[in-house]
Design an enzyme around this catalytic site. Sequence first.
Site, PDB file in Angstrom:
ATOM      1  N   SER A 149      -2.733  -1.548  -0.445  1.00 18.86           N
ATOM      2  CA  SER A 149      -3.779  -1.945   0.489  1.00 18.86           C
ATOM      3  C   SER A 149      -3.286  -1.831   1.929  1.00 18.86           C
ATOM      4  O   SER A 149      -3.930  -1.206   2.782  1.00 18.86           O
ATOM      5  CB  SER A 149      -4.223  -3.383   0.194  1.00 18.86           C
ATOM      6  OG  SER A 149      -5.142  -3.843   1.173  1.00 18.86           O
ATOM      7  N   ARG A 200     -10.503  -8.145  -5.424  1.00 17.80           N
ATOM      8  CA  ARG A 200      -9.260  -8.889  -5.659  1.00 17.80           C
ATOM      9  C   ARG A 200      -9.400 -10.329  -5.190  1.00 17.80           C
ATOM     10  O   ARG A 200      -8.884 -11.250  -5.823  1.00 17.80           O
ATOM     11  CB  ARG A 200      -8.096  -8.213  -4.930  1.00 17.80           C
ATOM     12  CG  ARG A 200      -7.661  -6.879  -5.528  1.00 17.80           C
ATOM     13  CD  ARG A 200      -6.736  -6.146  -4.582  1.00 17.80           C
ATOM     14  NE  ARG A 200      -5.633  -6.992  -4.144  1.00 17.80           N
ATOM     15  CZ  ARG A 200      -5.049  -6.887  -2.947  1.00 17.80           C
ATOM     16  NH1 ARG A 200      -5.468  -6.001  -2.072  1.00 17.80           N
ATOM     17  NH2 ARG A 200      -4.047  -7.683  -2.632  1.00 17.80           N
ATOM     18  N   HIS A 221       3.122  -3.982  11.510  1.00 18.35           N
ATOM     19  CA  HIS A 221       2.192  -4.753  10.684  1.00 18.35           C
ATOM     20  C   HIS A 221       2.885  -6.021  10.227  1.00 18.35           C
ATOM     21  O   HIS A 221       4.018  -5.992   9.737  1.00 18.35           O
ATOM     22  CB  HIS A 221       1.736  -3.973   9.446  1.00 18.35           C
ATOM     23  CG  HIS A 221       0.845  -4.785   8.559  1.00 18.35           C
ATOM     24  ND1 HIS A 221      -0.498  -4.940   8.799  1.00 18.35           N
ATOM     25  CD2 HIS A 221       1.115  -5.517   7.450  1.00 18.35           C
ATOM     26  CE1 HIS A 221      -1.021  -5.728   7.885  1.00 18.35           C
ATOM     27  NE2 HIS A 221      -0.063  -6.099   7.050  1.00 18.35           N
ATOM     28  N   ASP A 224      -9.964   0.924  -0.281  1.00 15.48           N
ATOM     29  CA  ASP A 224      -9.206  -0.326  -0.161  1.00 15.48           C
ATOM     30  C   ASP A 224     -10.127  -1.488   0.181  1.00 15.48           C
ATOM     31  O   ASP A 224     -10.002  -2.569  -0.386  1.00 15.48           O
ATOM     32  CB  ASP A 224      -8.125  -0.188   0.908  1.00 15.48           C
ATOM     33  CG  ASP A 224      -7.516  -1.544   1.236  1.00 15.48           C
ATOM     34  OD1 ASP A 224      -6.902  -2.138   0.338  1.00 15.48           O
ATOM     35  OD2 ASP A 224      -7.686  -2.015   2.378  1.00 15.48           O
ATOM     36  N   LYS A 263      -4.010   1.869   4.724  1.00 11.46           N
ATOM     37  CA  LYS A 263      -4.610   1.807   6.064  1.00 11.46           C
ATOM     38  C   LYS A 263      -3.618   2.256   7.133  1.00 11.46           C
ATOM     39  O   LYS A 263      -3.981   2.983   8.067  1.00 11.46           O
ATOM     40  CB  LYS A 263      -5.106   0.389   6.348  1.00 11.46           C
ATOM     41  CG  LYS A 263      -6.271  -0.050   5.469  1.00 11.46           C
ATOM     42  CD  LYS A 263      -6.896  -1.344   5.940  1.00 11.46           C
ATOM     43  CE  LYS A 263      -6.000  -2.549   5.716  1.00 11.46           C
ATOM     44  NZ  LYS A 263      -5.919  -2.967   4.310  1.00 11.46           N
TER      45      LYS A 263
END
Length: 428
Positions: free
Chosen positions: A186, A171, A85, A164, A190
């Site tokens: 967040s 947000r 990620h 989320d 995931k």
Amino acid sequence: MERFDAVDLIIAKRDGRELHRAEIDWLVDAFTRGFVADSQMSAFAMAVLLKGMTRAEIRDLTFAMIDSGERMTFTGLGKRTTDKHSTGGVGDKITLPLAPLVASFGVAVPQLSGRGLGHTGGTLDKLESIPGWRADVAPDAMIAQLQEVGAVICAAGAGLAPADKKLYALRDTTGTVEAIPLIASSIMSKKIAEGTAALVLDVKFGEGAFMKNFARATELARTMVDLGKDAGVATSALLTDMSVPLGLTIGNALEVRESVEVLAGGGPADVIELTLALAREMLSLAGLPDADPAAALADGRAMDTWRRMIVAQGGDPDAALPVAKETHVVRAEVSGVLTEQHALAFGIAGWRLGAGRARQEDSVVFGAGVELHAKPGDTVAAGDPLFTLHADDGSRFERALEAVDGAYTIAPEGTHFAPRKLIADRIS
């Protein structure tokens, strides 16, 4: 589940009290089901921004968001799974060569990716510039592709961590995006829900990154690595510099072309460096610490896996990529050394040319973007091309040029240039 009062929990966090797991579980569940109002959850998010959370609270928040939806599992694959990620940046196309590269070693890479917003590009947008390629892959087809090809890059299903998704929308409109506990939970809710056994994080810092400050990027990386470990996921992070665009291209089809160049054994040095570093991390966490990803780029194994991955999702790896209808070349006005090239400005230019979107529902122009002809440290002569703007609509060039006005510097010849270190740190 024990019931609590949302106002009491908002006040408790506002006053700096550590919340218990039962309180956090109730709050997330009640918010997901609509019993806690958006205004109340917005107030809670602001309290978190101002007061922070302990490691235990961040862990409990992350697990509560995971429990709000489905969990994927790859236990029946017979392969170890590893994922990557990135927190996003300008010209960051690393997932494209990285996933097939790692998969060429027999490791499964289930890469659930997203679309771009603003100046940061989305992996799915890039791949959708390939004729026929589709982002939506059914769960059974995903498993089959991981078994047969080893890599899949696709859209995440709506069932993963729905809490989320709901909290993120708040947000974005309440000035609480920067809260590290909320960013970390967040991302990791995931990624953990995706079911991968190992995860490598590319946490970027600098003006073209979400985290401008190195210290805050380090805090975010450490927080996410801790969350991964708490969930039993082998996790490490690289902190990488995003003050300069990554590679020589910014924009969807342009970045696909550059990614294919890397898979063919060429491409820009910084893209190769980061691809190989992340591949080594992923392979090491997957139990292959001695694997040589550079060899897999050189001998064509990674390219073979790329082609099979694209075909498996309906794409034609031999098809011509979209090309913008108009181009505008910016040339050096003086001779010297290119010493500055601000990532954020060039990312905004690409966005204004049509490569990005202002709202999730907007479409992108696949051929649009910026092609760089020089990087900081290069010597240029007056009249040499510095970069080319690509757009379908030539009227977009003016605002793109406004974005990069003052965003690059050519110093006199002989000026000492000290390159930034691309990979600043590793956290495990």
